[in-house]
Motif scaffolding. Sequence first.
Motif: not given
Length: 448
Positions: A368-391
């Motif tokens: 659960f926590t790993g998803w949050y960490y990964g999503a934040k990294c994804f959002g930093f790299l590609f934009g917070a607008e698309v980080q929900h796709h990382f789920r």
Amino acid sequence: MPTLEEFSQRFVDAVWGTPLVALLLGGGIFFLFYSRALPYRHFGHAVGIMLGRHDTPGEAGELSHGQALAAALSGTMGLGNIAGVSLAIVAGGPGAVFWMWISALVGVATKFFTCSLGVMYRGEDSMGKLQGGPMYIIREALPRQFYPLAILFAVAGLVGTLPLFQANQLTALIGDTVFNGNMPGWGGPTIGICIACLVAGVIFGGLPRVAKVAVAVLPSMVVVYMLMTLYVIISNAALVPAVFASIVTEAFTPQAAGGGFIGTLLIGISRGAFSNEAGVGTEVMAHGAARTNEPIREGLVAMLGPVIDTLLVCTCTALVILLTGQWQVPGELSGITLTANAFVGEMGHFGLIPLAFVTLILSTTTMFTGWYYGAKCFGFLFGAEVQHHFRWVFVGTVIVGASVSIDMVFNIISGAYGLMAIPTMVSTLVLAPKVMAAAREYFARHPY
């Protein structure tokens, strides 16, 4: 042409060499002396903050201090505490445990500095939302030439926070418990799909739901696991002094497993970092979401993590493995299977039931926590607008992790953790004077 497993071994060996261990261990020792042991002198105050005694309504952030610590611990108190300790002892002998202790002791100071910075230098993502983490610290506080380190952290974080190891080891234990070690070929992917559905049900609710789940289940997990390990320790009480002696003496003997003194040290420090994440930087993202305008308060709460995670839980696991002698049994057992055999040897197959419960809690809360960490990294790299796709990517890797080998999985994740530590420690060493200035100002206002 090397196989994927051979490549993963070369990768982790290259990352976790002497330079990285010197950075983590040396950096932690520097923080300890540079702060004049300030974090260690304020444990009582830290506990009070965690319990909510010093909360101020209306401050920025998503989580209370206690929720932030629970979210961070749900990431650190993962299967590194059960399976990772087993892997460390098999590779480095009892002496590896000593160096895990050292990594935790200096990790107290490291977490104080890194997580104070996580609140001090929060930055806005592409949607204007306040975020914490080493990539934002580097972007907000350091000159532009340091920015590649922020990218390195985010890229490594995308890999290191994937749920491959947790899904793999949870599947292995289910195979031992349900199929008695003879899981059919369809078993791994099927179990992976079931775990993926469970994970999806929580992470699609966002960070607040993750934190609420962690706060609800972690205390019961700790109690159950402590009772199990105490039973084994008390049953073998006469052997405990000799086991502690072997941990200390084999940490320094040239004949130690894992390639002598240096090999054992490298294994212990790397496994300790994998367990408590001090200096890695993932926990900075959780504590950076704390609802506080006082960076030093969050740094004090964060420093409790290595004590709970490594000095308490990992030590209990190590004692169970060493007291039962399972690490010396001929064969290829390691990870969760070896730890499970240690409990079965003392408690019979009944011991698998509470261990399965603990493993389920540890592995799923870490995911659960790993998803949050990964999503934040994804959002930093590609934009917070698309980080929900990382789920969807994250949930898919749960199924992959359930079906691949433990050695390859552990090497990939451990190597990525090592890469994350480089930007985290470099930026923290550069910014350490900022933390000490804030600490002096904080304790002048709050002379505890």
